[in-house]
Design a protein around this motif. Structure first.
Motif, mmCIF file in Angstrom:
data_model
loop_
_atom_site.group_PDB
_atom_site.id
_atom_site.type_symbol
_atom_site.label_atom_id
_atom_site.label_comp_id
_atom_site.label_asym_id
_atom_site.label_seq_id
_atom_site.Cartn_x
_atom_site.Cartn_y
_atom_site.Cartn_z
ATOM 1 N N ALA A 709 85.855 81.995 70.917
ATOM 2 C CA ALA A 709 85.409 82.867 69.838
ATOM 3 C C ALA A 709 86.503 82.958 68.777
ATOM 4 O O ALA A 709 87.673 82.801 69.088
ATOM 5 C CB ALA A 709 85.120 84.250 70.407
ATOM 6 N N PRO A 710 86.127 83.210 67.529
ATOM 7 C CA PRO A 710 87.156 83.365 66.502
ATOM 8 C C PRO A 710 88.020 84.584 66.794
ATOM 9 O O PRO A 710 87.513 85.625 67.210
ATOM 10 C CB PRO A 710 86.346 83.553 65.222
ATOM 11 C CG PRO A 710 85.001 83.992 65.672
ATOM 12 C CD PRO A 710 84.780 83.379 66.999
ATOM 13 N N THR A 711 89.305 84.440 66.581
ATOM 14 C CA THR A 711 90.224 85.530 66.868
ATOM 15 C C THR A 711 90.780 86.066 65.554
ATOM 16 O O THR A 711 91.241 85.299 64.724
ATOM 17 C CB THR A 711 91.378 85.022 67.736
ATOM 18 O OG1 THR A 711 90.822 84.416 68.889
ATOM 19 C CG2 THR A 711 92.295 86.139 68.138
ATOM 20 N N VAL A 712 90.685 87.370 65.386
ATOM 21 C CA VAL A 712 91.228 87.959 64.157
ATOM 22 C C VAL A 712 92.237 89.035 64.507
ATOM 23 O O VAL A 712 92.074 89.747 65.495
ATOM 24 C CB VAL A 712 90.113 88.592 63.290
ATOM 25 C CG1 VAL A 712 89.244 87.544 62.664
ATOM 26 C CG2 VAL A 712 89.301 89.581 64.086
ATOM 27 N N THR A 723 95.106 91.238 68.591
ATOM 28 C CA THR A 723 94.053 90.412 68.020
ATOM 29 C C THR A 723 92.774 90.646 68.799
ATOM 30 O O THR A 723 92.789 91.103 69.941
ATOM 31 C CB THR A 723 94.410 88.912 68.082
ATOM 32 O OG1 THR A 723 94.590 88.575 69.446
ATOM 33 C CG2 THR A 723 95.656 88.625 67.297
ATOM 34 N N SER A 725 88.755 89.108 69.708
ATOM 35 C CA SER A 725 87.726 88.095 69.595
ATOM 36 C C SER A 725 86.518 88.626 70.358
ATOM 37 O O SER A 725 86.662 89.385 71.310
ATOM 38 C CB SER A 725 88.210 86.773 70.176
ATOM 39 O OG SER A 725 88.382 86.901 71.558
ATOM 40 N N GLU A 727 82.373 88.022 71.897
ATOM 41 C CA GLU A 727 81.428 87.060 72.424
ATOM 42 C C GLU A 727 80.129 87.805 72.661
ATOM 43 O O GLU A 727 80.098 88.823 73.354
ATOM 44 C CB GLU A 727 82.008 86.553 73.747
ATOM 45 C CG GLU A 727 81.327 85.360 74.308
ATOM 46 C CD GLU A 727 81.466 84.174 73.377
ATOM 47 O OE1 GLU A 727 80.476 83.456 73.221
ATOM 48 O OE2 GLU A 727 82.563 84.001 72.811
ATOM 49 N N PRO A 820 84.243 89.744 64.359
ATOM 50 C CA PRO A 820 84.026 88.376 63.910
ATOM 51 C C PRO A 820 82.975 87.680 64.775
ATOM 52 O O PRO A 820 82.944 87.874 65.989
ATOM 53 C CB PRO A 820 85.399 87.731 64.082
ATOM 54 C CG PRO A 820 86.089 88.574 65.098
ATOM 55 C CD PRO A 820 85.580 89.955 64.887
ATOM 56 N N GLY A 821 82.154 86.885 64.115
ATOM 57 C CA GLY A 821 81.155 86.119 64.849
ATOM 58 C C GLY A 821 79.919 86.922 65.177
ATOM 59 O O GLY A 821 78.958 86.386 65.710
#
Lengths: 827, 214
Positions: A709-712, A723, A725, A727, A820-821
């Protein structure tokens, strides 16, 4: 007018000695409006209250009167009422009802009312409140007032509580005032500009030209304000910093003027000419000269002059010298000057005044990384400060001593540090212990010395060590195979003396279980021979099991050790059997489960018992910040495969609790090997966190492997980064992974994350991968959060981060509004 | 930056509180209690710096304090301030109070909290050091008081009796700093002094800030 009845106040007990009582009796009988008592009489009344309750009564009555008067139209006594309210506020009583009155008073044409109104606004208003918006216009008008004192009130209030919005609105006004002719206004405008730049960074550009021209001022107040403003501008923006490098000659000139000028009565403080301005300019020079050869060269001579000529017999002189030293050490100064600076610190260190010693060590701490040898020369004095009676000096000295430990002085330094540990203030103990562990790990001259040192720490400060100390020490002991006999004897003796230090008891139990045969043989050359019988050893373990001082985790260690002894002794196996069966009905579920399993091992699987209870193999040494929590693909794959192989039971031998978990699977039916049954309470006690990790790893296995998954980043402060992420698991379900890391130079312990979500969302926090973040990002902490959002509300999450660093606790909260996502998936 | 300035007495009773960042009322009181707890258990001959107050600010914040007779003056500052500089600033502030109130004592602070705030406003502004020249501070404060007084006299003659009649003494020439640094007995028997103390109508002993840090 309403007055609060105060029947509960026993006024009859002591005669009314103050006039306030009269006034109030009066007010009560005649409910007509009467002016409230003056401020001083109220204070007198409050002070003569004999009990807390009486004081509360007086204040309640007064507040009711003040409130009533606020509702009246202008009655002339308003400024007094507000002043009274501020007094009440200081004592900790609610005063928020005065907020609107402040706004009204500020708008008054009278100076006396404005004055107290602005004071009240600064004390009672929060910049986030609506009421503070209402004063923006008044401030704007007052900034343009013809009277400098009215202008000054507005400036002061803006600098104290101006919100970003207010600052944007009023910045041009302030810039105008910076160019005024009145120095009283200019110095205040300069500080006001500093506040504005802090609130709205991009406004810095606006003030830069005016700030530059203020440096030609003669008035010291204005100069001081200008320097503060320039420091702020330079720290915010590297380009501005570059431009202000050109002012170094001007600043040097101003400093020279201060240092060389003769006695000026106006600015002289104990023989030093305006030390406050000098200190401030030296700070600015430090910022301008940092990493810049040209600027550093331009100030070298001046710094040498200040460093040699300043009188160091008084605090003021030392303040200037201290600042000079810091500047010399921070810029690219000549080597001769650096030597001079370090020597000054050395002199400070010998000063009788504890303040000077304290700042000497604070400064040495800053350069210990770059000028290690120079600091090393003062080691003796620094170590002596460990014995100082002042906790602040002790703290500084401890930090510095830990930084000075090296391979060549480890033995002597450790002696001092251990001595310190035995007598140090409780708030420093855990920091000292972990510092000693780190130093011992890096520079231990021998394994025996290392083990001895760690045991010493556990004996003196076992209650204050970090949780991972126990597994770390066990690992160390396992690896030192030639010392097993020595260690187990030593620990056995320690256990007999004291069973209150949990971590020590845990290690001791583990060793007795593991190396019980060596203990009983008693032919250890290293220690004086002690004959330990089987019963002695079992007695010791049973004492731990029964002691009310033992934590559940410790009892677990003791029970497992007892079980292990069953293959290491010959005569008393029946006694072990009975101990184990007693705990089969223990009230502690965790302990009970273990006991039941061990019982099964005695009965059903007796043929396997010897193999299962074999000694732990020597394990590879892993990194200091043990990597159980590392979320790597290998780790995930390794664990299940390893679990299937029966022979390799003790996968993480430093975690005996873990082993129990494995054991249990094995016995519980091989078809379920891949699904360790989560032992209740397992993830709660610290010693078995690795067991929690294991479950966690497996639980999170699938999503992590399917798609990264994108990590921000969601949080970054003080070197701690968090950070996120996520799912999507189902239409409403969601797994959020929070990963924390620590980029500072100091370790972080007791790291915990707490999360809160809107009411309709269900939240489930998994066990975190650990609570310890070693320095410089060598390991991470991972926290999985499972969210279920059945109503599909707008998802928000608030995360509270708390941790301990260098013995002080921190806490912060961050709100996460976007995930995110997810947004693409129907939010 | 100076985060907060707290003055409390030996029993932890607040005498002046000033926060340069917003805290709710309960939090303010909690900070005062914690600070008092930290500071009061320290001996008088230890250093004036203290780390590890957890309620206010971050890790690099320090408490810098001085103890005078019955009062603690505590400044909570971050790393952008010089420790020794703040220590001197506290001394300047106290000496200024001493000039304004003439041998300032705890009672002056109690009964003229607003005035102390106005003096402080000329020394520290928005958490930043504003002015350290004592004569300048005293002169400006006095001009403002005079302005307030004249206005009240003109507009509110009826209220005059309620106004504190405490006289703000003008500073006559540069007074030696050493006066404040050394232990000295206040001129208690001076008629002006007697008169002023009498105003407070207090039976308790009059603790005098003799200006000597410890």
């Amino acid at each position: 007018m309403s007055t609060t009845p105060h029947a509960h106040i026993p006024t009859h007990i002591h005669p009314p000695i103050y006039s306030l009582t009269h006034t109030h009796t009066h007010t009560r009988t005649h409910t007509a409006m009467s002016p409230s008592v003056p401020l001083q009489e109220m204070i007198r009344a409050i002070r003569s209250a004999r009990t807390q309750c009486e004081e509360r009564g007086v204040i309640q009555r007064e507040c009711a009167a003040i409130r009533a008067q606020f509702r009246q139209a202008d009655n002339g006594g308003r400024s007094h009422n507000l002043a009274k309210l501020l007094y009440v506020h200081m004592l900790g009583y609610p005063a928020h009802f005065g907020q609107m009155e402040c706004v009204r008073m500020i708008a008054s044409p009278r100076y006396s009312e404005k004055r107290v109104g602005y004071l009240g606004a600064m004390m009672l208003l929060d910049e986030k409140q609506d009421a503070s918006l209402l004063i923006t216009n008044s401030i704007k008008n007052d900034l343009a007032h013809s009277n400098q004192y009215v202008q000054s009130l507005a400036l002061c209030t803006l600098a104290c509580m101006g919100s970003a919005e207010m600052c944007r609105d009023l910045a041009p006004e302030i810039d105008r005032l910076l160019r005024a002719s009145n120095s009283y206004i200019k110095k205040k405008a300069a500080l006001c500009a500093v506040h504005i730049v802090r609130k709205v960074h991009e406004l810095g550009e606006l003030f830069a030209p005016a700030a530059r021209s203020l440096l030609s001022e003669k008035n010291h107040g204005v100069l001081h304000g200008a320097v503060v403003l320039i420091i702020e501008l330079c720290e915010r923006n590297p380009e501005t910093l570059e431009r202000f490098r050109k002012t170094v000659p001007d600043l040097v000139q101003i400093m020279k003027g201060l240092v060389l000028s003769g006695y000026s009565p106006e600015h002289d403080v104990s023989g030093i000419s305006d030390p406050f301005l000098q200190v401030r300019i030296l700070r600015l020079l430090r910022i301008l000269g940092r990493n810049n050869e040209g600027a550093s060269d331009a100030m070298n001579d001046l710094l040498a002059q200040v460093a040699t000529n300043t009188d160091s017999t008084k605090t003021v002189g030392n303040a200037v010298l201290y600042e000079t030293v810091l500047t010399v050490l921070d810029i690219k100064s000549e080597s001769g000057l650096r030597v001079l600076a370090v020597n000054i610190l050395g002199r400070f260190l010998l000063n009788n005044d504890r303040n000077i010693r304290y700042i000497a060590m604070t400064s040495l701490q800053k350069i210990v990384g770059t000028d290690h040898n120079a600091v090393q020369r003062h080691r003796g004095t620094i170590v002596d400060c460990l014995k100082d009676q002042d906790a602040s000096v002790k703290r500084r000295s401890l930090e510095l001593s830990l930084a000075l430990v090296s391979a060549s002085n480890i033995r002597s330094m450790m002696k001092e540090l251990l001595l310190f540990l035995s007598s140090c203030p409780p708030e420093l103990r855990s920091h000292a212990a972990s510092g000693i562990f780190n130093a011992a790990e890096r520079y231990a001259p021998s394994q025996r010395w290392h083990i001895d040192t760690m045991l010493h720490v556990l004996i003196t400060a076992g209650g204050d060590v970090r949780d991972e100390t126990v597994p770390n020490l066990i690992q160390l002991i396992t690896n030192a195979s030639e010392l097993h006999c020595y260690t187990v004897h030593k620990l056995y003796r320690a256990l007999l003396t004291d069973i209150s230090q949990q971590s020590l008891v845990q290690v001791a139990c583990w060793c007795i279980g593991e190396y019980g045969d060596l203990l009983l043989r008693g032919d250890c050359q290293e220690t004086e021979p002690v004959q330990v019988t089987e019963d002695d050893a079992l007695d010791a373990l049973e004492t731990v099991l029964q002691s009310h001082m033992s934590s559940p985790a410790t009892r677990g260690f003791a029970l497992t050790a007892t079980m292990k002894l069953s293959t290491r002794i010959t005569d008393n196996v029946d006694r072990i059997r009975s101990i184990v069966s007693i705990y089969g009905s223990c009230i502690d579920v965790e302990l009970q489960q273990r006991a039941v399993e061990y019982n099964a091992l005695f009965k059903k699987y007796d043929h396997m018992r010897a193999a299962v209870l074999e000694r732990m193999p020597v394990i590879e040494k892993n990194s200091p910040g043990h990597t159980n929590g590392e979320f790597t693909g290998e780790a995930i794959r390794d664990i299940p495969t390893a679990k299937i192989k029966q022979g390799e039971l003790p996968l993480l031998p430093q975690q005996p609790a873990n082993q129990v978990c494995d054991l249990l699977d094995l016995l519980g039916g091989s078809e379920e090997t891949l699904q360790p049954s989560p032992a209740p309470g397992l993830s709660i006690n610290a010693a078995s966190t690795a067991g929690g990790d294991l479950l966690d790893l497996l639980g999170g296995l699938e999503p992590a492997l399917l798609a990264p998954a994108p990590t921000v980043p969601v949080y970054e402060k003080g070197g701690v980064t968090l950070t996120l992420s996520c799912e999507k698991q189902s239409d409403t379900g969601l797994t959020v992974t929070l990963t924390a890391s620590n980029s500072t130079d100091s370790d972080i312990s007791s790291f915990t994350l707490q999360a809160a979500v809107p009411k309709s969302v269900q939240l489930h926090m998994k066990a975190p991968s650990g609570d310890y973040l070693p320095a410089r990002g060598t390991a991470k902490v991972i926290q999985m959060v499972v969210l279920n959002n059945p109503n599909k509300v707008n998802l928000k999450m608030r995360v509270r981060i708390s941790y301990t660093r260098q013995a002080s606790a921190f806490q912060d909260t961050v709100q996460i509004d976007s995930f995110p996502g997810l947004d693409a998936a129907g939010h | 930056m100076i985060k907060s300035i707290l003055i409390f007495n030996n029993h932890g009773k607040p005498r002046l509180i000033r926060f340069y960042q917003y805290f709710a009322e309960e939090m303010q009181q909690q900070i005062i209690r914690e600070t008092f707890h930290l500071v009061s258990k320290r001996d008088d001959n230890v250093c004036n710096f203290l780390e590890g107050g957890s309620l206010i600010g971050g890790s690099d914040d320090k408490l810098i304090y001085r103890h005078y007779a019955t009062l603690y003056f505590v400044f909570c500052v971050d790393s952008s301030e010089s420790e020794l500089g703040i220590l001197d600033l506290i001394q300047v502030f106290v000496e200024t109070l001493d000039k304004c109130f003439e041998n300032v004592c705890e009672l002056d602070l109690i009964f003229h909290m607003d005035k102390v705030h106005y003096i402080l406003q000329e020394v520290v502004m928005g958490g930043m050091v504003l002015e350290t020249n004592m004569n300048e501070i005293v002169a400006q404060v006095e001009l403002q008081n005079r302005m307030e007084k004249s206005e009240v006299a003109v507009q509110q003659p009826a209220l005059k009796s309620h106004i504190c009649e405490f006289a703000w003494r003008s500073v006559g020439g540069p007074r030696s700093r050493r006066l404040c640094r050394e232990e000295h007995e206040p001129a208690r028997d001076s008629p002006q002094h007697q008169h002023r103390r009498h105003q407070y109508q207090s039976a308790e002993p009059l603790p005098v800030l003799n200006g000597h840090p410890r």
